[in-house]
Design a protein around this motif. Sequence first.
Motif, PDB file in Angstrom:
ATOM      1  N   ASN A   1       0.832  -1.197   0.000  1.00 25.95           N
ATOM      2  CA  ASN A   1       0.000   0.000   0.000  1.00 25.95           C
ATOM      3  C   ASN A   1       0.868   1.250   0.000  1.00 25.95           C
ATOM      4  O   ASN A   1       2.101   1.176   0.071  1.00 25.95           O
ATOM      5  N   GLU A   2       0.230   2.419  -0.071  1.00 28.60           N
ATOM      6  CA  GLU A   2       0.974   3.658  -0.240  1.00 28.60           C
ATOM      7  C   GLU A   2       1.797   4.037   0.983  1.00 28.60           C
ATOM      8  O   GLU A   2       2.703   4.863   0.890  1.00 28.60           O
ATOM      9  N   SER A   3       1.519   3.438   2.135  1.00 22.79           N
ATOM     10  CA  SER A   3       2.306   3.742   3.333  1.00 22.79           C
ATOM     11  C   SER A   3       3.517   2.813   3.479  1.00 22.79           C
ATOM     12  O   SER A   3       4.317   2.986   4.399  1.00 22.79           O
ATOM     13  N   SER A   4       3.635   1.833   2.588  1.00 18.88           N
ATOM     14  CA  SER A   4       4.717   0.849   2.713  1.00 18.88           C
ATOM     15  C   SER A   4       6.098   1.428   2.440  1.00 18.88           C
ATOM     16  O   SER A   4       7.032   1.149   3.179  1.00 18.88           O
ATOM     17  N   PRO A   5       6.293   2.211   1.362  1.00 12.96           N
ATOM     18  CA  PRO A   5       7.633   2.792   1.163  1.00 12.96           C
ATOM     19  C   PRO A   5       7.917   3.864   2.207  1.00 12.96           C
ATOM     20  O   PRO A   5       7.009   4.587   2.624  1.00 12.96           O
ATOM     21  N   GLU A   6       9.171   3.973   2.629  1.00 15.08           N
ATOM     22  CA  GLU A   6       9.551   4.951   3.648  1.00 15.08           C
ATOM     23  C   GLU A   6      10.851   5.640   3.266  1.00 15.08           C
ATOM     24  O   GLU A   6      11.632   5.126   2.457  1.00 15.08           O
ATOM     25  N   HIS A   7      11.098   6.783   3.878  1.00 10.02           N
ATOM     26  CA  HIS A   7      12.423   7.402   3.757  1.00 10.02           C
ATOM     27  C   HIS A   7      13.283   6.958   4.935  1.00 10.02           C
ATOM     28  O   HIS A   7      12.790   6.459   5.947  1.00 10.02           O
TER      29      HIS A   7
ATOM     30  N   PHE B   1      18.796  11.696  21.679  1.00 11.49           N
ATOM     31  CA  PHE B   1      18.891  11.815  20.229  1.00 11.49           C
ATOM     32  C   PHE B   1      17.731  12.664  19.723  1.00 11.49           C
ATOM     33  O   PHE B   1      16.652  12.706  20.334  1.00 11.49           O
ATOM     34  N   ILE B   2      17.941  13.345  18.598  1.00  7.01           N
ATOM     35  CA  ILE B   2      16.875  14.084  17.938  1.00  7.01           C
ATOM     36  C   ILE B   2      16.808  13.640  16.474  1.00  7.01           C
ATOM     37  O   ILE B   2      17.821  13.276  15.874  1.00  7.01           O
ATOM     38  N   ASP B   3      15.609  13.653  15.892  1.00 12.79           N
ATOM     39  CA  ASP B   3      15.401  13.239  14.507  1.00 12.79           C
ATOM     40  C   ASP B   3      15.738  14.408  13.592  1.00 12.79           C
ATOM     41  O   ASP B   3      15.040  15.427  13.587  1.00 12.79           O
ATOM     42  N   VAL B   4      16.824  14.264  12.818  1.00 11.40           N
ATOM     43  CA  VAL B   4      17.242  15.320  11.896  1.00 11.40           C
ATOM     44  C   VAL B   4      17.099  14.875  10.442  1.00 11.40           C
ATOM     45  O   VAL B   4      17.714  15.454   9.543  1.00 11.40           O
ATOM     46  N   SER B   5      16.278  13.871  10.202  1.00 13.60           N
ATOM     47  CA  SER B   5      16.133  13.302   8.859  1.00 13.60           C
ATOM     48  C   SER B   5      15.759  14.354   7.825  1.00 13.60           C
ATOM     49  O   SER B   5      16.269  14.341   6.692  1.00 13.60           O
ATOM     50  N   GLU B   6      14.850  15.268   8.185  1.00 11.44           N
ATOM     51  CA  GLU B   6      14.381  16.275   7.247  1.00 11.44           C
ATOM     52  C   GLU B   6      15.479  17.243   6.824  1.00 11.44           C
ATOM     53  O   GLU B   6      15.339  17.950   5.820  1.00 11.44           O
ATOM     54  N   GLU B   7      16.586  17.283   7.572  1.00 11.21           N
ATOM     55  CA  GLU B   7      17.700  18.181   7.241  1.00 11.21           C
ATOM     56  C   GLU B   7      18.732  17.532   6.327  1.00 11.21           C
ATOM     57  O   GLU B   7      19.711  18.178   5.943  1.00 11.21           O
ATOM     58  N   MET B   8      18.530  16.252   5.985  1.00 11.99           N
ATOM     59  CA  MET B   8      19.555  15.495   5.266  1.00 11.99           C
ATOM     60  C   MET B   8      19.486  15.630   3.746  1.00 11.99           C
ATOM     61  O   MET B   8      20.298  15.050   3.035  1.00 11.99           O
ATOM     62  N   GLY B   9      18.498  16.349   3.219  1.00 11.02           N
ATOM     63  CA  GLY B   9      18.413  16.566   1.781  1.00 11.02           C
ATOM     64  C   GLY B   9      17.406  15.667   1.100  1.00 11.02           C
ATOM     65  O   GLY B   9      17.011  14.625   1.616  1.00 11.02           O
ATOM     66  N   LYS B  10      16.978  16.059  -0.105  1.00  9.16           N
ATOM     67  CA  LYS B  10      15.912  15.341  -0.809  1.00  9.16           C
ATOM     68  C   LYS B  10      16.343  13.941  -1.221  1.00  9.16           C
ATOM     69  O   LYS B  10      15.504  13.033  -1.285  1.00  9.16           O
ATOM     70  N   ASP B  11      17.601  13.723  -1.514  1.00  6.90           N
ATOM     71  CA  ASP B  11      18.045  12.380  -1.915  1.00  6.90           C
ATOM     72  C   ASP B  11      18.017  11.424  -0.738  1.00  6.90           C
ATOM     73  O   ASP B  11      17.696  10.246  -0.893  1.00  6.90           O
ATOM     74  N   PHE B  12      18.338  11.931   0.435  1.00  7.73           N
ATOM     75  CA  PHE B  12      18.252  11.118   1.645  1.00  7.73           C
ATOM     76  C   PHE B  12      16.805  10.720   1.905  1.00  7.73           C
ATOM     77  O   PHE B  12      16.528   9.612   2.375  1.00  7.73           O
ATOM     78  N   LEU B  13      15.860  11.598   1.576  1.00  9.27           N
ATOM     79  CA  LEU B  13      14.452  11.397   1.896  1.00  9.27           C
ATOM     80  C   LEU B  13      13.679  10.643   0.822  1.00  9.27           C
ATOM     81  O   LEU B  13      12.456  10.539   0.899  1.00  9.27           O
ATOM     82  N   ARG B  14      14.368  10.101  -0.179  1.00  7.34           N
ATOM     83  CA  ARG B  14      13.667   9.324  -1.202  1.00  7.34           C
ATOM     84  C   ARG B  14      12.988   8.114  -0.561  1.00  7.34           C
ATOM     85  O   ARG B  14      13.625   7.344   0.160  1.00  7.34           O
ATOM     86  N   LYS B  15      11.718   7.940  -0.828  1.00 10.49           N
ATOM     87  CA  LYS B  15      10.988   6.819  -0.237  1.00 10.49           C
ATOM     88  C   LYS B  15      11.173   5.550  -1.061  1.00 10.49           C
ATOM     89  O   LYS B  15      11.286   5.603  -2.285  1.00 10.49           O
ATOM     90  N   GLY B  16      11.220   4.428  -0.362  1.00  7.94           N
ATOM     91  CA  GLY B  16      11.373   3.157  -1.041  1.00  7.94           C
ATOM     92  C   GLY B  16      11.358   2.017  -0.036  1.00  7.94           C
ATOM     93  O   GLY B  16      10.914   2.177   1.109  1.00  7.94           O
ATOM     94  N   TYR B  17      11.889   0.884  -0.484  1.00  8.19           N
ATOM     95  CA  TYR B  17      11.980  -0.299   0.364  1.00  8.19           C
ATOM     96  C   TYR B  17      13.468  -0.586   0.574  1.00  8.19           C
ATOM     97  O   TYR B  17      14.032  -1.499  -0.011  1.00  8.19           O
ATOM     98  N   GLN B  18      14.098   0.268   1.393  1.00 10.81           N
ATOM     99  CA  GLN B  18      15.535   0.168   1.611  1.00 10.81           C
ATOM    100  C   GLN B  18      15.868  -1.118   2.367  1.00 10.81           C
ATOM    101  O   GLN B  18      15.094  -1.576   3.210  1.00 10.81           O
ATOM    102  N   ARG B  19      17.038  -1.672   2.091  1.00  9.83           N
ATOM    103  CA  ARG B  19      17.464  -2.908   2.742  1.00  9.83           C
ATOM    104  C   ARG B  19      18.904  -2.811   3.249  1.00  9.83           C
ATOM    105  O   ARG B  19      19.146  -2.672   4.417  1.00  9.83           O
TER     106      ARG B  19
END
Length: 494
Positions: free
Chosen positions: A333-339, A351-369
């Motif tokens: 489903n559409e919620s399955s891929p993630e950044h 720790f703090i979540d700084v994912s949004e500061e890592m750039g658009k390529d870092f935030l590409r959604k998919g099924y990372q392994r």
Amino acid sequence: MCGGVAIFDFDNDGRMDIFFTNGAQMPEMKKTNPSYYNCLLKQRPDGTFEDVTAKAGLLGESLDFNFGVAVGDYDNDGYEDLFVCAAGRNTLYHNNGNGTFTDVTSISGIGTKPPDTLSVAAAWFDYDNDGLLDLIVSNYTFWTPQTDLRCTMGSTEYYCDPRRYKSVPHRLYHNLGNGKFEDVTEKSGLAKSPGKGMGISIADFNDDGWPDIFIANDTEPNSLFINIHNGKFEERGLEVGVGYDDNARSGSSMGSDAKDFDNDGKVDIFYNNLRQQVWQLLRNDGQLFSYAYSSKIQSMSVPHSGWSNGFIDYNNDGWKDIYSANGDVDQVNESSPEHDTMFENVDGKTFIDVSEEMGKDFLRKGYQRGSAFGDLNNDGSLDIVVTSLNNTPRILINTADSGNHWLMLNLIGHKSARDAIGTKVKLTTASGRVFYNHVSVSTGFMSSSDKRVHFGLGQESKVASIEIRWPSGIRQVLKDIAADQFLTIDEPAK
């Protein structure tokens, strides 16, 4: 689960290269066309990459469905070799030192395993401190396409719960020298503790000078095999507090890493899970591990399904941050891929979540392994290579330029194994700040990282001392070292 990635310098030209494993045509389990071949990318001087897979003899066209890859110089000839895991035949490739590799599995004895065993990941380490790298392989279950279990919910077909599959022992291979290995799974004691192995982390958790093994097991208690110095291991995961999560449950433990995140001199453990299961950061208290609730890792991880991961000081401030490659199990489903996520370490406490500061390529959604870490462009900052199901990998270059200082150590063993895996390093700056790290190649899930030891130094531009404890027991001290350099250190004679 496919596929793994390795960052290593296969031709010793000073530039990191990249190796990817790949799957196979189903249900034949064969690499029927080039889209399933494994891939070796050689880095050119300008930072671009050349596909040299065919030239190197690593296409793997006769291999099965591949998963993890482990890098290690098992014969101490100065060139890094490759071990590739599979649902089918595992493979050992010897680096010939001329840009080519040779499949030596059959003559080495390292490919032995019970029929239909699915091997996920592997790690090189010298468990008996004899100067030769041994190999641990995390196995998952007995499986073939013909015996595969499939489940349905209404009209939707999906992968069955892993608890439907049988657990199997992880396998340990002892390096006998001269390119030969002996399967010591039974005599070492590992056969007594089967699991569904995913990530492998090698570290000296009790600081006794002997390497131990942590294995993240899917839906089974995690394993911590403590080295008892006589060629044997004792499984103490439940005893020391790493077998289950903080609710006394087994999660879908995926990748793992073992580093000292709070710089107290003791190696800690991190492993991730599927969404809603929460990820676990375990602080080493000396005798037991405790859940690092104040870190906020548990609460920040709830929405995410993590696979590969690692402690990576991405901003060189001296505190190891946590990266995770994310994506759901099923592509339904559409919620399955993630950044992916990056959790920044704040003073070793939270720790703090700084994912949004890592750039658009870092935030590409998919099924990372798979993911691996290394300084690809030799600028002192760690970069990331990530694989994704049915998508191109990403080579993520760290361009933060925080202004912080750094030091990268290339340790070469002589009495110890040449790769110096397990060597412990304590670094003290001129102002008295103390950092800890160790040589570790197996990080995350199915992957191998740059074996050079990285230290972020923050605003410290001078290192007062570097204290090294080699696996051989030899201790070495270097003084007055300038920051911002790559330093090669040879193990002394005594």
